[in-house]
Design a protein around this motif. Structure first.
Motif, PDB file in Angstrom:
ATOM      1  N   UNK A 132      29.577  45.054  41.947  1.00 40.30           N
ATOM      2  CA  UNK A 132      29.274  44.517  43.278  1.00 40.30           C
ATOM      3  C   UNK A 132      30.554  44.230  44.046  1.00 40.30           C
ATOM      4  N   UNK A 133      31.527  43.653  43.394  1.00 41.39           N
ATOM      5  CA  UNK A 133      32.799  43.351  44.056  1.00 41.39           C
ATOM      6  C   UNK A 133      33.521  44.629  44.468  1.00 41.39           C
ATOM      7  N   UNK A 134      33.474  45.643  43.619  1.00 38.40           N
ATOM      8  CA  UNK A 134      34.074  46.938  43.972  1.00 38.40           C
ATOM      9  C   UNK A 134      33.399  47.515  45.210  1.00 38.40           C
ATOM     10  N   UNK A 135      32.074  47.434  45.252  1.00 35.84           N
ATOM     11  CA  UNK A 135      31.327  47.920  46.414  1.00 35.84           C
ATOM     12  C   UNK A 135      31.778  47.203  47.686  1.00 35.84           C
ATOM     13  N   UNK A 136      32.051  45.911  47.559  1.00 36.09           N
ATOM     14  CA  UNK A 136      32.454  45.098  48.716  1.00 36.09           C
ATOM     15  C   UNK A 136      33.948  45.208  49.028  1.00 36.09           C
ATOM     16  N   UNK A 137      34.674  45.999  48.240  1.00 32.58           N
ATOM     17  CA  UNK A 137      36.106  46.127  48.469  1.00 32.58           C
ATOM     18  C   UNK A 137      36.903  44.922  48.034  1.00 32.58           C
ATOM     19  N   UNK A 138      36.355  44.185  47.079  1.00 29.38           N
ATOM     20  CA  UNK A 138      37.019  42.976  46.596  1.00 29.38           C
ATOM     21  C   UNK A 138      37.705  43.253  45.259  1.00 29.38           C
ATOM     22  N   UNK A 139      38.572  42.310  44.870  1.00 30.57           N
ATOM     23  CA  UNK A 139      39.159  42.374  43.543  1.00 30.57           C
ATOM     24  C   UNK A 139      38.088  42.137  42.496  1.00 30.57           C
ATOM     25  N   UNK A 140      38.271  42.711  41.328  1.00 35.25           N
ATOM     26  CA  UNK A 140      37.389  42.443  40.204  1.00 35.25           C
ATOM     27  C   UNK A 140      38.065  41.450  39.263  1.00 35.25           C
ATOM     28  N   UNK A 141      37.297  40.971  38.284  1.00 36.54           N
ATOM     29  CA  UNK A 141      37.791  39.904  37.417  1.00 36.54           C
ATOM     30  C   UNK A 141      37.610  40.262  35.950  1.00 36.54           C
ATOM     31  N   UNK A 142      38.574  39.880  35.106  1.00 40.50           N
ATOM     32  CA  UNK A 142      38.408  40.095  33.665  1.00 40.50           C
ATOM     33  C   UNK A 142      37.329  39.174  33.114  1.00 40.50           C
TER      34      UNK A 142
END
Length: 223
Positions: free
Chosen positions: A31-41
């Motif tokens: 979802x974050x990738x779709x929104x152009x956001x950073x992802x989290x470990x």
């Protein structure tokens, strides 16, 4: 075995009964990738879990630059789609969970799930893991309507009603769980292996266990 002090034991789901972090984290990061956001470990994702998937998304969006309500609902819908597509790829009972549920069953205890996860996802996860038949009722964060999720007591009170009444205890891993149990007047055990929003000794539970093989003795002592 009729000398066990509780006729009902309720459980939180994510971080208590099951380690669901990897599947939740995969859906969140997609979802974050779709929104152009950073992802989290995964270790960071674990910090976001506890108040339901919507709260998890809010926590991630806040930490990745903030958000407004207009963008939240479409992203939440996308998160739900991703999660429903792969809900039980990595999720499993924590070690000793099956044996613990068996031990409660031999004592005639009715077990239930009360989770801030949406009910449809709680049921889907437990169905896919083959666990649903073990539980007398499964109550999700949306089951009773707005404002009724943990840490409000309503879900736990409804759990007791659905299980036929009797002395109950609750098991969880966050302040949402401990707060709900306190508000409902129930003894509460915290697990040290969950998705904590405070260190386990600071959650305010009556006891903290490190493995499910300690739950029955701990509840016996609390009773």
């Amino acid at each position: 075995m009729t000398d066990f002090p509780f006729s009902i034991v309720g459980f939180d789901l994510d971080g208590t009964l099951c380690d669901t972090a990897a599947d939740l984290g995969n859906a969140l990061n997609r979802t974050l990738e779709y929104a152009g956001r950073q992802t989290f470990p995964l270790d960071v994702v674990r910090r976001f879990i506890g108040g339901g998937s919507g709260q998890m998304l809010r926590n991630a969006l806040a930490e990745s630059g903030g958000y407004d309500e207009a963008e939240f609902k479409p992203l939440q819908d996308r998160l739900f789609t991703y999660y429903g597509e792969a809900i039980a790829v990595h999720s499993r009972l924590y070690p000793g969970g099956a044996e613990m549920l068996d031990a409660l069953a031999t004592r005639g205890v009715t077990v239930a799930v009360a989770t801030n996860k949406r009910e449809e996802f709680a049921r889907q996860l437990l169905d896919e893991l083959g666990l649903s038949p073990r539980f007398a009722t499964i109550i999700g964060g949306d089951t009773l309507g707005p404002g009724k999720a943990k840490p409000a007591p309503d879900m736990l009170e409804e759990m007791i009603t659905r299980c036929g009444g009797g002395r109950a205890a609750f098991v969880g891993d966050t302040t949402f769980d401990i707060g709900a149990a306190r508000a409902a007047g129930l003894p509460v055990v915290a697990v040290s292996f969950g998705f904590h929003d405070l260190p386990p000794p600071l959650l305010g539970a009556d006891a903290v266990i490190d493995h499910f093989d300690a739950l029955v003795p701990t509840l016996t002592a609390l009773g």
